[in-house]
Design a protein around this motif. Structure first.
Motif, PDB file in Angstrom:
ATOM      1  N   GLN A   3      44.453  13.287  28.892  1.00 27.42           N
ATOM      2  CA  GLN A   3      45.680  12.948  29.014  1.00 27.42           C
ATOM      3  C   GLN A   3      46.725  12.991  29.684  1.00 27.42           C
ATOM      4  OE1 GLN A   3      47.679  12.434  25.609  1.00 27.42           O
ATOM      5  NE2 GLN A   3      46.578  10.168  24.701  1.00 27.42           N
ATOM      6  N   GLN A   4      47.468  12.376  31.027  1.00 28.59           N
ATOM      7  CA  GLN A   4      48.341  12.642  32.421  1.00 28.59           C
ATOM      8  C   GLN A   4      49.186  12.631  31.217  1.00 28.59           C
ATOM      9  OE1 GLN A   4      47.097  14.047  35.475  1.00 28.59           O
ATOM     10  NE2 GLN A   4      45.733  14.306  33.933  1.00 28.59           N
ATOM     11  N   PHE A   5      50.512  13.534  31.463  1.00 29.06           N
ATOM     12  CA  PHE A   5      51.704  13.805  31.201  1.00 29.06           C
ATOM     13  C   PHE A   5      52.948  12.800  32.308  1.00 29.06           C
ATOM     14  CE2 PHE A   5      56.032  15.892  30.602  1.00 29.06           C
ATOM     15  CZ  PHE A   5      55.868  14.829  28.823  1.00 29.06           C
ATOM     16  N   ASP A   6      53.641  11.983  32.584  1.00 27.72           N
ATOM     17  CA  ASP A   6      54.503  11.216  34.245  1.00 27.72           C
ATOM     18  C   ASP A   6      55.869  12.159  33.634  1.00 27.72           C
ATOM     19  OD1 ASP A   6      56.039  10.253  35.597  1.00 27.72           O
ATOM     20  OD2 ASP A   6      54.590   8.594  35.515  1.00 27.72           O
ATOM     21  N   LEU A   7      56.476  12.724  33.624  1.00 25.70           N
ATOM     22  CA  LEU A   7      57.564  13.313  33.138  1.00 25.70           C
ATOM     23  C   LEU A   7      58.716  12.297  33.470  1.00 25.70           C
ATOM     24  CD1 LEU A   7      59.113  15.119  32.252  1.00 25.70           C
ATOM     25  CD2 LEU A   7      59.275  16.515  33.909  1.00 25.70           C
ATOM     26  N   GLY A   8      58.603  11.623  34.776  1.00 26.53           N
ATOM     27  CA  GLY A   8      59.663  11.125  35.659  1.00 26.53           C
ATOM     28  C   GLY A   8      59.327   9.278  35.222  1.00 26.53           C
ATOM     29  N   THR A   9      58.501   8.809  33.973  1.00 23.86           N
ATOM     30  CA  THR A   9      58.453   8.061  33.457  1.00 23.86           C
ATOM     31  C   THR A   9      59.092   7.884  32.197  1.00 23.86           C
ATOM     32  OG1 THR A   9      56.491   6.822  34.998  1.00 23.86           O
ATOM     33  CG2 THR A   9      57.088   6.455  32.284  1.00 23.86           C
ATOM     34  N   PHE A  10      59.015   9.047  31.462  1.00 20.61           N
ATOM     35  CA  PHE A  10      59.335   9.669  29.838  1.00 20.61           C
ATOM     36  C   PHE A  10      60.671   9.704  30.052  1.00 20.61           C
ATOM     37  CE2 PHE A  10      60.385  13.190  26.646  1.00 20.61           C
ATOM     38  CZ  PHE A  10      59.871  12.370  25.953  1.00 20.61           C
ATOM     39  N   ALA A  11      61.037  10.116  30.972  1.00 21.94           N
ATOM     40  CA  ALA A  11      62.727  11.011  31.006  1.00 21.94           C
ATOM     41  C   ALA A  11      63.379   9.533  32.002  1.00 21.94           C
ATOM     42  CB  ALA A  11      62.694  11.974  32.354  1.00 21.94           C
ATOM     43  N   LYS A  12      62.791   8.377  32.013  1.00 22.94           N
ATOM     44  CA  LYS A  12      63.496   7.429  32.707  1.00 22.94           C
ATOM     45  C   LYS A  12      63.734   6.374  31.427  1.00 22.94           C
ATOM     46  CE  LYS A  12      63.576   2.965  35.382  1.00 22.94           C
ATOM     47  NZ  LYS A  12      64.388   2.141  34.503  1.00 22.94           N
ATOM     48  N   THR A  13      62.813   6.635  30.585  1.00 25.42           N
ATOM     49  CA  THR A  13      62.422   5.677  29.391  1.00 25.42           C
ATOM     50  C   THR A  13      63.668   6.153  28.562  1.00 25.42           C
ATOM     51  OG1 THR A  13      59.894   5.470  29.062  1.00 25.42           O
ATOM     52  CG2 THR A  13      60.804   5.146  27.297  1.00 25.42           C
ATOM     53  N   LEU A  14      63.441   7.688  28.271  1.00 25.13           N
ATOM     54  CA  LEU A  14      64.625   7.903  26.828  1.00 25.13           C
ATOM     55  C   LEU A  14      65.907   7.499  27.519  1.00 25.13           C
ATOM     56  CD1 LEU A  14      62.965  11.233  25.545  1.00 25.13           C
ATOM     57  CD2 LEU A  14      62.927   8.909  24.238  1.00 25.13           C
ATOM     58  N   THR A  15      66.279   8.186  29.316  1.00 22.76           N
ATOM     59  CA  THR A  15      67.434   7.770  29.683  1.00 22.76           C
ATOM     60  C   THR A  15      67.824   5.692  29.328  1.00 22.76           C
ATOM     61  OG1 THR A  15      67.228   9.959  31.019  1.00 22.76           O
ATOM     62  CG2 THR A  15      69.016   7.910  31.923  1.00 22.76           C
ATOM     63  N   ASP A  16      67.258   5.386  29.821  1.00 26.60           N
ATOM     64  CA  ASP A  16      67.164   3.999  29.324  1.00 26.60           C
ATOM     65  C   ASP A  16      67.586   4.087  28.128  1.00 26.60           C
ATOM     66  OD1 ASP A  16      66.947   3.987  32.720  1.00 26.60           O
ATOM     67  OD2 ASP A  16      64.608   2.253  31.829  1.00 26.60           O
ATOM     68  N   LYS A  17      67.036   4.370  27.106  1.00 30.60           N
ATOM     69  CA  LYS A  17      67.796   4.200  26.205  1.00 30.60           C
ATOM     70  C   LYS A  17      68.840   4.574  25.493  1.00 30.60           C
ATOM     71  CE  LYS A  17      63.134   3.150  24.639  1.00 30.60           C
ATOM     72  NZ  LYS A  17      62.599   2.383  23.234  1.00 30.60           N
ATOM     73  N   GLY A  18      69.477   5.745  26.509  1.00 29.58           N
ATOM     74  CA  GLY A  18      70.778   6.058  26.378  1.00 29.58           C
ATOM     75  C   GLY A  18      70.912   7.643  25.535  1.00 29.58           C
ATOM     76  N   TYR A  19      69.143   7.953  25.595  1.00 28.78           N
ATOM     77  CA  TYR A  19      69.420   9.431  26.303  1.00 28.78           C
ATOM     78  C   TYR A  19      69.350  10.338  27.230  1.00 28.78           C
ATOM     79  CZ  TYR A  19      67.039   8.385  21.418  1.00 28.78           C
ATOM     80  OH  TYR A  19      66.823   7.708  19.877  1.00 28.78           O
ATOM     81  N   ASP A  20      70.633  10.038  27.655  1.00 28.48           N
ATOM     82  CA  ASP A  20      71.031  11.026  28.641  1.00 28.48           C
ATOM     83  C   ASP A  20      71.868  12.455  28.489  1.00 28.48           C
ATOM     84  OD1 ASP A  20      73.737   9.796  28.063  1.00 28.48           O
ATOM     85  OD2 ASP A  20      73.446   8.254  29.366  1.00 28.48           O
ATOM     86  N   GLY A  21      72.183  12.933  27.429  1.00 33.81           N
ATOM     87  CA  GLY A  21      72.282  14.129  26.721  1.00 33.81           C
ATOM     88  C   GLY A  21      71.696  15.490  27.694  1.00 33.81           C
ATOM     89  N   TYR A  22      72.175  16.376  27.188  1.00 27.78           N
ATOM     90  CA  TYR A  22      71.269  18.092  27.092  1.00 27.78           C
ATOM     91  C   TYR A  22      70.094  17.877  25.992  1.00 27.78           C
ATOM     92  CZ  TYR A  22      74.252  18.377  30.928  1.00 27.78           C
ATOM     93  OH  TYR A  22      74.808  19.324  32.499  1.00 27.78           O
ATOM     94  N   PHE A  23      69.806  18.355  25.809  1.00 24.21           N
ATOM     95  CA  PHE A  23      67.984  18.340  25.293  1.00 24.21           C
ATOM     96  C   PHE A  23      68.010  19.769  25.164  1.00 24.21           C
ATOM     97  CE2 PHE A  23      67.561  14.284  26.755  1.00 24.21           C
ATOM     98  CZ  PHE A  23      67.359  13.847  25.146  1.00 24.21           C
ATOM     99  N   HIS A  24      67.232  20.534  24.350  1.00 17.78           N
ATOM    100  CA  HIS A  24      66.452  22.077  24.399  1.00 17.78           C
ATOM    101  C   HIS A  24      64.590  21.608  23.707  1.00 17.78           C
ATOM    102  CE1 HIS A  24      70.027  24.057  22.104  1.00 17.78           C
ATOM    103  NE2 HIS A  24      69.774  24.561  23.520  1.00 17.78           N
ATOM    104  N   THR A  25      63.892  22.107  24.435  1.00 16.08           N
ATOM    105  CA  THR A  25      62.449  22.051  24.489  1.00 16.08           C
ATOM    106  C   THR A  25      61.943  23.349  23.511  1.00 16.08           C
ATOM    107  OG1 THR A  25      62.963  20.963  26.939  1.00 16.08           O
ATOM    108  CG2 THR A  25      60.783  21.742  26.096  1.00 16.08           C
ATOM    109  N   GLU A  26      61.242  22.392  22.681  1.00 17.57           N
ATOM    110  CA  GLU A  26      60.787  23.533  21.788  1.00 17.57           C
ATOM    111  C   GLU A  26      62.057  24.383  21.450  1.00 17.57           C
ATOM    112  OE1 GLU A  26      58.154  24.293  20.186  1.00 17.57           O
ATOM    113  OE2 GLU A  26      56.759  21.767  20.947  1.00 17.57           O
ATOM    114  N   SER A  27      63.137  24.803  21.538  1.00 16.25           N
ATOM    115  CA  SER A  27      64.188  25.442  20.962  1.00 16.25           C
ATOM    116  C   SER A  27      64.618  26.628  22.607  1.00 16.25           C
ATOM    117  CB  SER A  27      63.721  26.376  19.589  1.00 16.25           C
ATOM    118  OG  SER A  27      64.174  25.435  18.301  1.00 16.25           O
TER     119      SER A  27
END
Length: 64
Positions: A3-27
Motif C-alpha cells: 500500500q502507498q501512503f499519500d500524506l497530502g490526501t490524508f492531511a487534506k481529508t482530516l483538515t476538511d473534517k475540521g481537524y486542523d490543530g496540532y497532533f502528536h504522532t505516536e506520542s
C-alpha cells in the motif's frame, strides 16, 4: 500488494473534517498534522522511533 501512503490526501481529508490543530504522532513529534507525521516517518526511517503497534499509526490531537 504494497500500500502507498499519500500524506497530502490524508492531511487534506482530516483538515476538511475540521481537524486542523496540532497532533502528536505516536506520542512524539508534535506539530501540524502533515509536519507531525512527516517527522515521525523520518525518525522511523532513521531507526530512532517505531510504531507502538504493527500496521497502525497512533495520532492524538486537541479538540474544543
Amino acid at each position: 500488494m504494497e500500500q502507498q501512503f499519500d500524506l497530502g490526501t490524508f492531511a487534506k481529508t482530516l483538515t476538511d473534517k475540521g481537524y486542523d490543530g496540532y497532533f502528536h504522532t505516536e506520542s512524539c513529534c508534535a506539530g501540524k498534522l502533515k509536519d507531525s507525521i512527516s517527522e515521525f516517518l523520518e525518525a522511523w526511517k532513521n531507526g530512532t522511533e517505531a510504531p507502538l503497534l504493527t500496521n497502525y499509526l497512533h495520532l492524538s490531537t486537541y479538540l474544543q
